[in-house]
Design a protein around this motif. Structure first.
Motif, PDB file in Angstrom:
ATOM      1  N   ILE A 141      -2.391 -23.977  11.204  1.00  0.00           N
ATOM      2  CA  ILE A 141      -3.007 -22.657  11.422  1.00  0.00           C
ATOM      3  C   ILE A 141      -2.610 -22.093  12.780  1.00  0.00           C
ATOM      4  N   GLN A 142      -2.739 -22.900  13.827  1.00  0.00           N
ATOM      5  CA  GLN A 142      -2.414 -22.422  15.172  1.00  0.00           C
ATOM      6  C   GLN A 142      -0.934 -22.074  15.300  1.00  0.00           C
ATOM      7  N   ARG A 143      -0.104 -22.880  14.662  1.00  0.00           N
ATOM      8  CA  ARG A 143       1.336 -22.669  14.762  1.00  0.00           C
ATOM      9  C   ARG A 143       1.778 -21.410  14.001  1.00  0.00           C
ATOM     10  N   THR A 144       1.306 -21.259  12.789  1.00  0.00           N
ATOM     11  CA  THR A 144       1.764 -20.137  11.949  1.00  0.00           C
ATOM     12  C   THR A 144       1.059 -18.822  12.294  1.00  0.00           C
ATOM     13  N   MET A 145      -0.224 -18.898  12.699  1.00  0.00           N
ATOM     14  CA  MET A 145      -0.958 -17.686  13.044  1.00  0.00           C
ATOM     15  C   MET A 145      -0.818 -17.311  14.518  1.00  0.00           C
ATOM     16  N   GLU A 146      -0.102 -18.177  15.271  1.00  0.00           N
ATOM     17  CA  GLU A 146       0.160 -17.926  16.692  1.00  0.00           C
ATOM     18  C   GLU A 146      -1.139 -17.664  17.460  1.00  0.00           C
ATOM     19  N   GLY A 149      -7.265 -22.280  19.710  1.00  0.00           N
ATOM     20  CA  GLY A 149      -8.724 -22.386  19.721  1.00  0.00           C
ATOM     21  C   GLY A 149      -9.348 -21.458  18.704  1.00  0.00           C
ATOM     22  N   TRP A 150     -10.666 -21.418  18.700  1.00  0.00           N
ATOM     23  CA  TRP A 150     -11.377 -20.557  17.747  1.00  0.00           C
ATOM     24  C   TRP A 150     -11.543 -19.142  18.296  1.00  0.00           C
ATOM     25  N   ASN A 151     -12.183 -19.033  19.450  1.00  0.00           N
ATOM     26  CA  ASN A 151     -12.338 -17.723  20.081  1.00  0.00           C
ATOM     27  C   ASN A 151     -11.245 -17.457  21.120  1.00  0.00           C
ATOM     28  N   HIS A 152     -10.826 -18.515  21.839  1.00  0.00           N
ATOM     29  CA  HIS A 152      -9.748 -18.422  22.824  1.00  0.00           C
ATOM     30  C   HIS A 152      -9.329 -19.838  23.175  1.00  0.00           C
ATOM     31  N   GLN A 153      -8.300 -19.975  24.015  1.00  0.00           N
ATOM     32  CA  GLN A 153      -7.755 -21.289  24.347  1.00  0.00           C
ATOM     33  C   GLN A 153      -8.746 -22.161  25.109  1.00  0.00           C
ATOM     34  N   LEU A 154      -9.734 -21.552  25.772  1.00  0.00           N
ATOM     35  CA  LEU A 154     -10.713 -22.331  26.535  1.00  0.00           C
ATOM     36  C   LEU A 154     -11.577 -23.220  25.647  1.00  0.00           C
ATOM     37  N   ASP A 155     -11.580 -22.968  24.356  1.00  0.00           N
ATOM     38  CA  ASP A 155     -12.339 -23.817  23.429  1.00  0.00           C
ATOM     39  C   ASP A 155     -11.840 -25.254  23.467  1.00  0.00           C
ATOM     40  N   TRP A 156     -10.568 -25.437  23.855  1.00  0.00           N
ATOM     41  CA  TRP A 156      -9.994 -26.780  23.906  1.00  0.00           C
ATOM     42  C   TRP A 156     -10.469 -27.570  25.132  1.00  0.00           C
ATOM     43  N   ASN A 157     -11.097 -26.908  26.079  1.00  0.00           N
ATOM     44  CA  ASN A 157     -11.534 -27.606  27.296  1.00  0.00           C
ATOM     45  C   ASN A 157     -12.617 -28.649  27.020  1.00  0.00           C
ATOM     46  N   CYS A 204      -8.110 -18.064  17.052  1.00  0.00           N
ATOM     47  CA  CYS A 204      -7.762 -18.032  15.627  1.00  0.00           C
ATOM     48  C   CYS A 204      -8.832 -17.383  14.758  1.00  0.00           C
ATOM     49  N   SER A 205      -9.985 -17.068  15.326  1.00  0.00           N
ATOM     50  CA  SER A 205     -11.097 -16.586  14.507  1.00  0.00           C
ATOM     51  C   SER A 205     -10.752 -15.299  13.763  1.00  0.00           C
ATOM     52  N   GLU A 206     -10.126 -14.344  14.473  1.00  0.00           N
ATOM     53  CA  GLU A 206      -9.819 -13.069  13.830  1.00  0.00           C
ATOM     54  C   GLU A 206      -8.807 -13.246  12.706  1.00  0.00           C
ATOM     55  N   SER A 207      -7.774 -14.065  12.944  1.00  0.00           N
ATOM     56  CA  SER A 207      -6.754 -14.294  11.914  1.00  0.00           C
ATOM     57  C   SER A 207      -7.340 -15.009  10.704  1.00  0.00           C
ATOM     58  N   VAL A 208      -8.168 -16.019  10.988  1.00  0.00           N
ATOM     59  CA  VAL A 208      -8.773 -16.784   9.891  1.00  0.00           C
ATOM     60  C   VAL A 208      -9.753 -15.917   9.104  1.00  0.00           C
ATOM     61  N   GLU A 209     -10.557 -15.141   9.814  1.00  0.00           N
ATOM     62  CA  GLU A 209     -11.506 -14.265   9.135  1.00  0.00           C
ATOM     63  C   GLU A 209     -10.777 -13.232   8.281  1.00  0.00           C
ATOM     64  N   TRP A 211      -7.884 -13.730   6.883  1.00  0.00           N
ATOM     65  CA  TRP A 211      -7.406 -14.490   5.722  1.00  0.00           C
ATOM     66  C   TRP A 211      -8.522 -14.690   4.703  1.00  0.00           C
ATOM     67  N   LEU A 212      -9.707 -15.046   5.203  1.00  0.00           N
ATOM     68  CA  LEU A 212     -10.841 -15.266   4.311  1.00  0.00           C
ATOM     69  C   LEU A 212     -11.255 -13.969   3.609  1.00  0.00           C
ATOM     70  N   ILE A 213     -11.266 -12.861   4.363  1.00  0.00           N
ATOM     71  CA  ILE A 213     -11.655 -11.579   3.785  1.00  0.00           C
ATOM     72  C   ILE A 213     -10.659 -11.159   2.711  1.00  0.00           C
ATOM     73  N   THR A 214      -9.365 -11.394   2.974  1.00  0.00           N
ATOM     74  CA  THR A 214      -8.338 -11.057   1.989  1.00  0.00           C
ATOM     75  C   THR A 214      -8.555 -11.827   0.700  1.00  0.00           C
ATOM     76  N   ASN A 215      -8.789 -13.150   0.825  1.00  0.00           N
ATOM     77  CA  ASN A 215      -9.015 -13.961  -0.369  1.00  0.00           C
ATOM     78  C   ASN A 215     -10.357 -13.660  -1.009  1.00  0.00           C
ATOM     79  N   LEU A 216     -11.361 -13.298  -0.167  1.00  0.00           N
ATOM     80  CA  LEU A 216     -12.660 -12.925  -0.717  1.00  0.00           C
ATOM     81  C   LEU A 216     -12.531 -11.650  -1.537  1.00  0.00           C
ATOM     82  N   GLY A 217     -11.662 -10.746  -1.069  1.00  0.00           N
ATOM     83  CA  GLY A 217     -11.419  -9.527  -1.830  1.00  0.00           C
ATOM     84  C   GLY A 217     -10.842  -9.819  -3.200  1.00  0.00           C
ATOM     85  N   VAL A 218      -9.965 -10.827  -3.261  1.00  0.00           N
ATOM     86  CA  VAL A 218      -9.398 -11.237  -4.553  1.00  0.00           C
ATOM     87  C   VAL A 218     -10.497 -11.765  -5.467  1.00  0.00           C
TER      88      VAL A 218
END
Length: 257
Positions: A141-146, A149-157, A204-209, A211-218
């Motif tokens: 996810i991190q690699r392909t969605m560029e 972390g979830w909200n930002h890189q500081l989540d890894w701290n 990654c939260s915005e990208s993942v959300e 993705w989820l919204i797109t699939n939820l629409g389906v």
């Protein structure tokens, strides 16, 4: 007029039940995909009871819809009133269940979002563990969605390996190739030369959300299509039941005593 209406209702109901059966196949297939797919964000949420319950519900609804499509076809072709009555009742129950499930998801979306955030936080805190499917999926996810972390890189701290290491480590899958020319690993941790990690700033939260919204629409589109077919099926089954009853009464032989 009665025979014409009977024949038209019968064949239209048969056609709609074939479509209804196919929609059931699609819904069950989507539920199985969510449950078994190993390269999507769903893997990260494998520990979510709500998600697993939702997948099983989709599979169950799909299988039940397929069964109802089959029963409806039999009732229409052989003009069996009891099957048509059972078919109508089950369609009504499915429709009520769909409306209830949609309302539940809508009113519980904040709870689901918080649960998702907590699950991702646990994944980041315990990474890397045993190189599980969850960790591999998060790297993907991190690699392909560029993102990092979830909200930002500081989540890894809060990750224990990064906190306890004497080196400047960062997750390799977060590497921003435009900031570093080194060809680093796609998983695990890499060493940074400076305190500023060469990683993506976006979480990654915005990208993942998205993705989820797109699939939820389906999913919602499929459910609306199924609901439309259900309503048509209910109307046609009532029409066919009434016509069969009328035909039965008119064709009863009369005997003189």
């Amino acid at each position: 007029m009665g025979k014409g209406c009977l024949s038209m209702s019968k064949y239209f109901l048969f056609l709609f039940n074939i479509i209804f059966f196919l929609f059931g196949v699609v819904i069950m297939g989507f539920g199985l995909w969510l449950l078994l797919d190993k390269q999507s964000f769903i893997v990260v949420l494998n520990n979510s009871t709500s998600l697993k319950v939702g997948c099983y519900i989709l599979i169950g609804v799909g299988a039940f819809s397929m069964l109802m499509g089959f029963v409806g076809c039999l009732g229409a072709i052989y003009e069996i009133r009891c099957l048509l009555g059972l078919y109508f009742t089950c369609l009504l129950l499915i429709l009520i269940a769909q409306i209830a499930a949609g309302a539940l998801i809508y009113f519980q979306k904040e709870v689901l979002n918080n649960e998702m955030s907590n699950i991702v936080a646990k994944v980041l805190d315990g990474y890397p563990g045993n190189n599980s499917n969850t960790e591999q999926t998060w790297d993907y996810i991190q690699r392909t969605m560029e993102c990092c972390g979830w909200n930002h890189q500081l989540d890894w701290n809060s990750n224990m390996v990064i906190r306890n290491s004497s080196e400047l480590l960062f997750p390799c899958s977060c590497q921003n190739v435009s900031l570093s020319e080194e060809n680093l690993s796609n998983s695990g941790f890499c060493e940074s030369k400076t305190s500023n990690w060469p990683v993506y700033n976006a979480g990654c939260s915005e990208s993942v959300e998205s993705w989820l919204i797109t699939n939820l629409g389906v999913v919602l589109g499929i459910c609306l299509g199924v609901a439309f077919i259900e309503l048509l099926g209910m109307i046609l089954s009532i029409c066919l039941c009434r016509n069969i009853q009328m035909e039965d009464y008119t064709e009863v032989p009369k005997y003189n005593h």
